[in-house]
Design a protein around this motif. Structure first.
Motif, mmCIF file in Angstrom:
data_model
loop_
_atom_site.group_PDB
_atom_site.id
_atom_site.type_symbol
_atom_site.label_atom_id
_atom_site.label_comp_id
_atom_site.label_asym_id
_atom_site.label_seq_id
_atom_site.Cartn_x
_atom_site.Cartn_y
_atom_site.Cartn_z
ATOM 1 N N GLU A 40 22.304 -8.618 2.369
ATOM 2 C CA GLU A 40 23.426 -9.055 2.819
ATOM 3 C C GLU A 40 22.976 -10.161 4.484
ATOM 4 N N ASN A 91 26.763 -13.439 -6.247
ATOM 5 C CA ASN A 91 26.344 -12.202 -6.334
ATOM 6 C C ASN A 91 26.283 -11.834 -8.400
ATOM 7 N N TYR A 93 23.601 -12.947 -0.259
ATOM 8 C CA TYR A 93 23.030 -12.345 -1.119
ATOM 9 C C TYR A 93 21.910 -12.717 -0.472
#
Length: 205
Positions: free
Chosen positions: A38, A101, A24
């Protein structure tokens, strides 16, 4: 036979192909979380999350996610004058697709406050190094006394003059501040670190 050999070679090369890691990527000031887009990282990268707290009589939380590229992973730094004026930053890396994440995280550490005793002050109206008005005891024996004078930019883009003296971790003295997302420093007039003697320890009889 030639056709079979070509097919076998293509098959072998296909098996040996390794996809680059995906991470990310985002930057968010004054926040503890950003999801981001992404992205595919260059060879040898890990996924990185940079978390920072900056206190100027108010705590500003910031977070950045990205590919690690050539940056050093898994370390932290800090600088502070007192409990109201301080800065902390943690850089954490992980291996695996989209593993960065999570949210903002400053690693909790126990400090001995056995480092140098440094001159301490803060000023918002000068680009000269402020005159010390007190001292502060550093968290670790490896900490340095530091000084800085330049401009401080808040998340809303407003810049103010900022001058400070206090303690800084050894890693902080080597850091170029390029990863700071929240309170940014710019127009640096002077900065540096110096090593002073450890604070006076009382004699035990």
């Amino acid at each position: 036979m030639k056709t079979v050999a070509v097919i076998v070679l293509i098959f072998c090369f296909g098996l040996s192909t390794v996809e680059n890691i995906k991470c990310y990527e985002c930057r968010q000031a004054n926040a503890k979380f950003c999801k981001g887009e992404e992205v595919e990282c260059p060879d040898g990268s890990s996924c990185m999350t940079v978390s920072s707290n900056a206190g100027i009589n108010h705590t500003y939380y910031s977070i950045q996610k990205r590919c690690s590229l050539n940056m050093k992973c898994n370390h932290s730094m800090y600088a502070y004058v007192n409990e109201d004026v301080y800065f902390e930053l943690s850089i954490d890396c992980c291996d695996g697709d989209l593993c960065n994440n999570g949210g903002h995280m400053i690693k909790n550490k126990t400090y001995d406050y056995n480092g140098p005793e440094c001159p301490a002050c803060v000023s918002y109206d000068t680009l000269e190094v402020c005159e010390p008005v007190t001292t502060t005891i550093c968290r670790s024996k490896t900490d340095h006394c530091n000084f800085f004078a330049g401009y401080l930019e808040k998340p809303d883009g407003v810049k103010t003059k900022f001058s400070v003296q206090g303690c800084m971790s050894e890693m902080g003295c080597l850091y170029d501040f390029s990863q700071i997302v929240g309170l940014k420093v710019s127009g640096v007039k002077t900065k540096g670190c110096k090593v002073l003697n450890l604070k006076h320890q009382p004699n035990h009889e």
